[in-house]
Design an enzyme around this catalytic site. Structure first.
Site, mmCIF file in Angstrom:
data_model
loop_
_atom_site.group_PDB
_atom_site.id
_atom_site.type_symbol
_atom_site.label_atom_id
_atom_site.label_comp_id
_atom_site.label_asym_id
_atom_site.label_seq_id
_atom_site.Cartn_x
_atom_site.Cartn_y
_atom_site.Cartn_z
ATOM 1 N N ASP A 87 -61.509 70.846 -23.094
ATOM 2 C CA ASP A 87 -60.367 70.159 -23.665
ATOM 3 C C ASP A 87 -59.610 69.768 -22.039
ATOM 4 O OD1 ASP A 87 -60.438 71.477 -26.126
ATOM 5 O OD2 ASP A 87 -58.834 72.744 -25.820
ATOM 6 N N HIS A 235 -62.837 74.109 -20.150
ATOM 7 C CA HIS A 235 -61.776 73.046 -19.876
ATOM 8 C C HIS A 235 -62.427 72.346 -18.606
ATOM 9 C CE1 HIS A 235 -58.913 76.204 -21.613
ATOM 10 N NE2 HIS A 235 -58.422 74.918 -22.036
#
Length: 302
Positions: A87, A235
């Site tokens: 993400d 991430h």
């Protein structure tokens, strides 16, 4: 919000071997929705690569949910199977390092990109797509949609889609992950109406917390051992995540885990009003499909 199993079509194609490029069978899309041709896939140079064990194609009609932490209808992973996801990107050094590590192991991931980040670094998100990874979206600017009005939340979702699509300059997938994993009834209904699948997680790395790369690998592997399989959330903006990727992929291989790549049956279309809305943020980036070849724009002269 749930859909019945009949509304979800998961087409599975098993790769010949983990160290060779995966094979995929897919239904042909109608001409008006057909994806752009993919670049030819090179043979994997690493004979001991983690690879991609199988590819699943998702029919996103009605907005199915994946990731057992929130959406429990479609538990399609087999024991020891994982889906690698990231993400918040793209980011300059970290996304590239992660892509290089994935390439070394000839494996694939899903990148849930922010619209603002993608427009700011279009060359990086295009590299993600060019290397054969799945590109989804993660809103425009990482807002907690539960704290927004229904219209503000819709704007965040749709501006993110328009931004990522414009930055990629080609097809993106109707795959969406909520910031902070916080959904709402209104946004779930909107995603369903747009035939966009939403993603939660099975193994949250919590890599946004300060920790060493070694500790991150240990944390993820312990959670995987407990779950036995799952969608892994990381991430690609985190330096320690980028640093950890070679060791994590090696640990997955050593642990007997197999990577599943998720792709969508149809591409995600943007809404014209939101394409127009983001124009002030585009900063000269040509509209998708209108780019001139570099050689016709920049030429070294005698």
């Amino acid at each position: 919000m749930r859909t019945t199993l009949s509304t979800l079509f998961v087409l599975i194609a098993t790769a010949a071997a983990a160290q060779t490029p995966p094979q995929k069978t897919t239904a042909k899309a109608p001409p008006e929705t057909a994806a752009l041709p993919e670049a030819p896939k090179a043979a994997c140079a690493n004979p001991d690569a983690l690879g991609v064990a199988r590819t699943v194609e998702i029919d996103t009609t009605g907005g199915p949910g994946f990731g057992m932490d929130h959406y429990k209808a479609y538990d399609f992973l087999q024991p020891k199977e994982v889906v690698i996801t990231f993400d918040d990107g793209p980011q300059v050094r970290t996304t590239k390092a992660i892509l290089d590590a994935l390439d070394e192991q000839c494996t694939k991931a899903i990148f849930f990109s922010l619209g603002k980040m993608a427009l700011g670094l279009p060359e990086i998100i295009r590299d993600v797509a060019h290397r054969g990874h799945t590109v989804g979206t993660h809103t425009w600017s990482h807002q907690d949609l539960r704290k927004k009005s229904d219209q503000e939340a819709k704007d965040e979702i749709e501006k993110g889609i328009s931004g990522v699509r414009r930055a990629v300059g080609g097809p993106i997938s109707p795959f969406f992950r909520y910031p902070y994993l916080r959904d709402s009834q209104a946004t779930l209904a909107h995603l369903a109406s747009r035939n966009i699948a939403m993603f939660s997680t099975d193994v949250d790395s919590f890599d946004f917390k300060r920790q060493t790369a070694e500790k991150l690998v240990e944390t993820i592997m312990k959670k995987l051992e407990k779950n036995g399989k799952g969608i892994i959330l990381m991430h690609d903006i985190q330096p320690h995540t980028a640093k950890a990727m070679p060791a994590l992929l090696a640990a997955l291989k050593a642990g007997g885990y197999k990577v599943v790549q998720m792709k969508a049956k149809e591409d995600l279309k943007t809404l014209a009003e939101y394409d127009k809305m983001i124009e002030k943020d585009v900063k000269g980036l040509p509209a998708a499909g209108s780019e001139r070849p570099m050689s016709s724009v920049v030429r070294t002269v005698p």
